[in-house]
Design an enzyme around this catalytic site. Structure first.
Site, mmCIF file in Angstrom:
data_model
loop_
_atom_site.group_PDB
_atom_site.id
_atom_site.type_symbol
_atom_site.label_atom_id
_atom_site.label_comp_id
_atom_site.label_asym_id
_atom_site.label_seq_id
_atom_site.Cartn_x
_atom_site.Cartn_y
_atom_site.Cartn_z
ATOM 1 N N VAL A 67 13.554 -3.887 -15.732
ATOM 2 C CA VAL A 67 13.174 -4.799 -15.104
ATOM 3 C C VAL A 67 12.090 -5.597 -16.109
ATOM 4 C CG1 VAL A 67 13.457 -4.077 -12.695
ATOM 5 C CG2 VAL A 67 11.404 -3.624 -13.837
ATOM 6 N N TYR B 66 -1.789 0.790 -11.638
ATOM 7 C CA TYR B 66 -0.909 1.015 -10.569
ATOM 8 C C TYR B 66 -1.656 0.245 -9.281
ATOM 9 C CZ TYR B 66 1.930 2.960 -6.978
ATOM 10 O OH TYR B 66 2.948 3.268 -6.001
ATOM 11 N N LYS C 179 -0.152 -3.117 -7.470
ATOM 12 C CA LYS C 179 0.386 -2.844 -6.052
ATOM 13 C C LYS C 179 -0.547 -3.971 -5.083
ATOM 14 C CE LYS C 179 3.544 -0.202 -6.417
ATOM 15 N NZ LYS C 179 4.934 -0.681 -6.397
ATOM 16 N N THR D 65 8.391 11.746 -3.112
ATOM 17 C CA THR D 65 9.591 11.522 -4.120
ATOM 18 C C THR D 65 9.233 12.033 -5.391
ATOM 19 O OG1 THR D 65 8.076 9.689 -4.773
ATOM 20 C CG2 THR D 65 9.409 9.314 -2.887
#
Length: 243
Positions: free
Chosen positions: A64, A147, A151, A182
């Site tokens: 991306v 991070y 977010k 995850t």
């Protein structure tokens, strides 16, 4: 599985959805169950190879941060009803400039690249975008500053695109996952004492699984969410509201 020209079958793209232990793949399964054909993406051939076989899910490689590759993917589609931007990264080296900037490039700029590339197709179907925030958009992390910042930016980007593209009939929302089991978070769940602390603060008394997020994402892509836009839904078992 390739989209059929003129097909009425709904189509979805989920970036970062190739890994079977991720939120994106859980969303893909739920959308496929709802009648969507889904393209999931992974960062490498190795990640794409992990994607389980499913008649309605196709996995492709996509970085991306590569503007040309993003444009090529969306220009190759004849229809798009939902975009879920799950591609994300973090690093324990985010206090170093190179890692800080890479995290922002993937998590924020990558989200915007995909949303922009998908806009025309989504306007044609009055489709939906679901971005991925985090509980770290609400409070800070001393370990992953990029991070956390990314977010927070995704949550604000979601609001901006909802306002900007509402006239196109595009719903733009986000979820903020809490502690979800995850592959990306596997390091957290290897620490049993830390997990016990997380559970003790979580009103619902457990950590999350990917399907907890996948189900909410599918709702935000559905007609039932047709009058919902610009919101970020925490999927955290109540972690944020438990002081």
């Amino acid at each position: 599985m390739a989209p059929i020209e003129g097909s009425l079958t709904k189509q979805a793209v989920i970036t970062g959805g190739a890994h079977p232990r991720g939120i994106g793949f859980a969303a893909a399964l739920k959308l496929a169950e709802s009648g969507f054909d889904v393209i999931v993406t992974g960062i490498s051939d190795n990640e794409v190879a992990l994607t389980p076989d499913h008649p309605r899910i196709r996995a492709v490689v996509l970085d991306v941060t590569d503007d040309a590759a993003v444009k090529t993917l969306f220009e190759g589609l004849d229809r798009l009803d939902a975009l879920v931007t799950c591609a994300g990264t973090s690093s324990v080296e985010e206090y170093e400039e190179a890692d800080f900037l890479r995290t922002l490039n993937v998590n924020v700029a990558g989200t915007m690249r995909c949303c922009t590339a998908a806009r025309k197709l989504l306007a044609e179907t009055k489709g939906a975008i679901v971005n991925i925030g985090s509980v770290y958009a609400t409070f800070g992390s001393p370990v992953v500053p990029a991070y956390t910042a990314s977010k927070g930016a995704v949550v604000q980007l979601t609001k901006s695109l909802a306002v900007a593209w509402g006239g196109d009939g595009i719903n733009v929302n986000a979820i903020s996952p809490g502690w979800i089991q995850t592959n990306m978070a596997r390091g957290v769940f290897e620490n049993r004492d830390y997990v016990a602390q997380l559970i003790s603060r979580t009103p619902l008394g457990r950590v999350g699984v990917a399907a907890d997020c996948g189900d909410v994402i599918a709702f935000l892509c559905s007609p039932e969410a047709r009058f919902v836009t610009g919101v970020t839904i925490p999927v955290d078992g109540g972690y944020i509201v438990s002081g």
